[in-house]
Scaffold this motif. Structure first.
Motif, short mmCIF file in Angstrom:
data_model
loop_
_atom_site.label_atom_id
_atom_site.label_comp_id
_atom_site.label_asym_id
_atom_site.label_seq_id
_atom_site.Cartn_x
_atom_site.Cartn_y
_atom_site.Cartn_z
N THR A 32 49.04 -21.11 19.46
CA THR A 32 48.50 -19.67 19.83
C THR A 32 48.05 -19.72 21.35
OG1 THR A 32 46.38 -20.51 19.35
CG2 THR A 32 47.58 -19.36 17.68
N CYS A 33 48.85 -20.77 22.07
CA CYS A 33 48.27 -21.01 23.57
C CYS A 33 48.74 -19.71 24.15
CB CYS A 33 48.73 -22.28 23.95
SG CYS A 33 47.67 -23.05 25.29
N LEU A 34 48.53 -19.86 25.78
CA LEU A 34 48.95 -18.56 26.38
C LEU A 34 50.09 -17.96 26.32
CD1 LEU A 34 48.43 -19.63 30.30
CD2 LEU A 34 47.51 -20.90 28.29
N GLU A 55 46.22 -24.35 13.85
CA GLU A 55 46.32 -23.84 15.08
C GLU A 55 46.54 -24.76 15.98
OE1 GLU A 55 42.99 -21.80 16.49
OE2 GLU A 55 44.25 -20.60 18.00
N VAL A 56 47.64 -25.02 17.00
CA VAL A 56 47.73 -25.77 17.84
C VAL A 56 47.79 -25.42 19.41
CG1 VAL A 56 48.71 -27.56 16.39
CG2 VAL A 56 50.07 -25.92 17.45
N GLU A 57 47.62 -26.21 20.35
CA GLU A 57 47.71 -25.97 21.81
C GLU A 57 49.32 -26.17 21.99
OE1 GLU A 57 45.47 -24.52 23.08
OE2 GLU A 57 43.83 -25.08 21.77
N CYS A 58 49.43 -25.63 23.38
CA CYS A 58 50.90 -25.25 23.63
C CYS A 58 51.95 -26.35 23.31
CB CYS A 58 51.01 -24.96 25.25
SG CYS A 58 52.59 -24.90 25.78
N LEU A 59 52.98 -25.93 22.45
CA LEU A 59 54.04 -27.04 21.91
C LEU A 59 55.03 -27.23 23.03
CD1 LEU A 59 54.41 -25.57 18.32
CD2 LEU A 59 53.55 -27.97 19.05
N ASP A 60 55.03 -26.79 24.25
CA ASP A 60 55.79 -26.75 25.28
C ASP A 60 57.20 -26.31 24.77
OD1 ASP A 60 54.58 -27.84 27.81
OD2 ASP A 60 53.65 -28.90 26.71
#
Ligand SMILES: Cc1cc2nc3c(=O)[nH]c(=O)nc-3n(C[C@H](O)[C@H](O)[C@H](O)COP(=O)(O)O)c2cc1C
Ligand code: SF4
Ligand code: FES
Lengths: 444, 202
Positions: B105-107, B142-147
């Protein structure tokens, strides 16, 4: 300028991922030339190329390589930073998946120049496909004598190991990465001048060079075609040479990685990515979530270069994670989510960052919930000043910049949200993006 | 504020030292021996050995799993627990379901509709972020940017990235996963272990 494909020239050719396919396209010419040269001459080529680190900080690569003791008294190590965690960036993943031999050859060149005994490629745990591709390539290189003992009959030995992370952005910070590689929590270590440089005492306290995936991948071209040739790329900029991979995402028609020569404009980059989607361009974060946001007006004239973006717009090339956003983007909401990222990823070692990132998130959280208070903008700016420059490592600074940058670039959006308890952007599109609990801020 | 920030509040109890039961399979022991040759000391083996343990213990780094890693690498329980709990991909807090769906759900994903995907998953599975379905099949995080922002909104299941996703493709994914009897959580740990080793073998 159009795309300039150097690293990615053969990226879409599946054969290029095999050693034979790589050799057929002229692979390993750079290493062959390097092995026939004096170690110092290799470093001099890198110096002449003007190559600067592609991991985010843009530090001259040759200085690191040159900093390793010339009279070898210790084991020397090489690390490849493949922890790619900066939101907006996905270039190292593609490089490892599609051009693994560029990385392996580049590391072998660096290893030869610095007399390294072993190299560790620290890959973020999620990147399994990239790691598999690299694994196959390393195995082939061993079988055909491009790694291991007596590489290509030169008498130089190098072992390469893959080491997987396990979910932590902070492990991309070089000293935290070393902690993690040594089996610890991913927390940064004391830095120069309070401790020796990693080139003197890095991994296991031994001389260590650490570079980004893309940085190493440039080395084969520099050694094959010469540092001076490489430096002709980007010559129109103040001090940025070569090509740079930009990961373009957000509201664009063709998101993906694009390789450009320094000196290309942001508008040209946006065009390569198929232009803006779903409305007019509103904002751009050019180099990953850590760098300050730009307005559409600034994007109009911006030239891509380390100094160019900094001098004119106080923003950065960073890791090349370029995000474009359309007019339905609520900047406050975007920055709220960015702040959550840093609050989640702060390692907790130092107070300004551990507490400051939570403070910023708390304040932004209440603004987005419609309960912002008068003075919240000043409070936010004050907190960013308490973090920036006072944190133990770069994550703190990287958390403060986007918040301060957004308030600078879009003050009216913050003012509006705080005063009215609602976003300035009132559209169905904006509402559709918001988390459910934040949706009231987007309805009349 | 994100509930994820509260993780780590409960700390599972360490097992009694005498009750330690070693559960690494012969393959796991071989893998560990091969890994030891990669580093000059045992401490540096902690991360990859935790990955082995996560596979051997069914996707969960229980206190028993941590104790076995500590034992095999001659570290203290507290040290290994400290390391394991730092990293988000080690499942220390609780045992995840057979399939762990990690939604970014990161930017970039946020601005491409990730929260609608979260809503859809929560509704469809009847659980909230951080929870597991009562039948033990699904967990959602929910995780931070998976790139992989070029595929926004994107999610990860096991060793695969899926995206860009829509509510419809999420439904198809859930059906596919439901009929997959193998744990993708264990598969991920296995894949991570294998890439450390030459030819995927010890
Ligand atoms: C919080 C933080 C995260 C970082 N993440 C990465 C990363 O994921 N990949 C990377 O190459 N460099 C990252 N860096 C930069 C590294 O510390 C270091 O500068 C880089 O690996 C050096 O390689 P280069 O000179 O080739 O750029 C990060 C820095 C900070 C402060
Ligand atoms: S700035 Fe401090 S708390 Fe933040 S990641 Fe760096 S060391 Fe950890
Ligand atoms: S923001 Fe979701 S993958 Fe980067």
């Amino acid at each position: 300028m159009p795309e300039t494909k150097l690293l990615f020239e053969h990226a879409h050719d599946p054969q290029f991922r095999t050693l034979d396919g790589y050799l057929a396209k002229g692979g390993y010419q750079g290493l062959k030339k390097a092995l026939g040269m004096d170690r110092q001459a290799v470093i001099d080529q890198v110096k002449a190329s003007g190559l600067r680190g592609r991991g985010g900080a843009g530090f001259p690569t040759w200085i690191k390589w040159n900093g390793i003791e010339k009279e070898k008294k210790n084991p020397h190590y090489l690390i490849c930073n493949a922890d790619e965690g900066e939101p907006g960036t996905f270039k190292d993943k593609q490089l490892m998946e599609q051009t693994p031999f560029l990385l392996i050859e580049g590391m072998t060149i660096a290893g030869y120049a610095t007399q390294a005994d072993a190299g560790y490629i620290y890959i973020r745990g999620e990147f399994v496909d990239a790691a598999r591709s690299l694994r196959q390539a390393i195995d082939q290189a061993y079988v055909q004598g491009y790694l291991g003992k007596n590489i290509l009959g030169s008498g130089y030995d190098l072992d390469l190991y893959i080491h997987m992370g396990a979910g932590s952005y902070e492990c991309g910070e070089e000293s935290a990465l070393m902690s993690s590689l040594m089996g610890e929590r991913g927390m940064p270590r004391l830095k120069f001048p309070h401790a020796p440089l990693p080139t003197v005492a890095g991994l296991w306290d031994k001389p260590t060079v650490i570079n980004n995936v893309e940085t190493y991948a440039c080395a084969p071209f520099i050694l094959d075609r010469g540092g001076e040739w490489y430096a002709t790329l980007g010559a129109s900029t103040k001090n940025s040479r070569g090509t740079k991979l930009f990961s373009v995402s957000g509201h664009v028609n063709k998101p993906g990685n694009y390789e450009i020569e320094f000196g290309t404009t942001l508008v040209e980059l946006l065009d390569m990515a198929g232009g803006i989607k779903g409305g007019k361009l509103k904002a751009c974060i050019p180099g990953g979530s850590s760098v300050p946001i730009m307005t559409a007006e600034q994007v109009e004239k911006a030239v891509i270069g380390y100094e160019e973006l900094w001098d004119d717009y106080k923003t950065m090339v960073g890791s090349g994670g370029c995000m474009f956003f359309n007019e339905h983007t609520c900047i406050v909401s975007l920055i709220w989510r960015t702040a959550q990222f840093y609050a989640m990823e702060s390692c907790g070692k130092c107070t300004p960052c551990r507490e400051g990132t939570k403070w910023m998130l708390q304040i932004l959280d209440r603004i987005v919930r419609g309960h912002g208070q008068k003075g919240d903008m000043d409070l936010l700016l004050d907190v960013t000043k308490q973090i920036d420059g006072r944190s133990f490592c770069g994550l703190g600074d990287a958390a403060a910049w986007p918040v301060a940058g957004a308030i600078r670039a879009f003050p009216e959006e913050f003012e509006h949200f705080i005063e009215h308890g609602r976003s300035m952007v009132q559209s169905e599109e904006a509402k559709a993006m918001a988390p459910r609990w934040a949706q009231p801020a987007f309805s009349h | 504020m994100s509930e994820l920030l509260q993780i780590g509040a409960q700390r599972p109890k360490a097992p009694e030292p005498d009750s330690l039961e070693l559960r690494f399979s012969p393959t796991a022991v071989e893998e560990l021996e091969a890994l030891k040759t990669h580093y000059p000391d045992l401490k540096s083996c902690v991360l990859p050995t935790l990955w082995i343990a996560q596979r051997e213990y069914g996707g969960h780094l229980s206190p028993e799993a941590i104790a076995e890693v500590a034992h095999r690498l001659s570290r203290s329980y507290a040290e290994v627990e400290g390391v394991a709990t730092f990293y988000s991909m080690y499942n220390t807090a609780h045992k995840p379901g057979r399939h762990l769906i990690e939604v970014c759900t990161c930017l970039s994903c946020h601005m491409c509709g990730a929260y609608r995907i979260v809503d859809h998953l929560e509704e469809k599975l009847g659980i909230k972020l951080g929870e597991t379905t009562p039948d033990g099949v699904f967990s959602i995080h929910e995780v931070e940017c998976l790139d992989a922002c070029d595929r926004a909104p994107v999610l990860q299941v096991g060793d695969q990235y899926v995206g860009p996703v829509t509510p419809e493709t999420v439904d198809e994914l859930l059906e596919r996963l439901r009929s997959n009897p193998d744990s993708t959580v264990v598969q991920l740990a296995d894949a991570v272990v294998k890439v450390h080793l030459r030819d995927g073998k010890a």
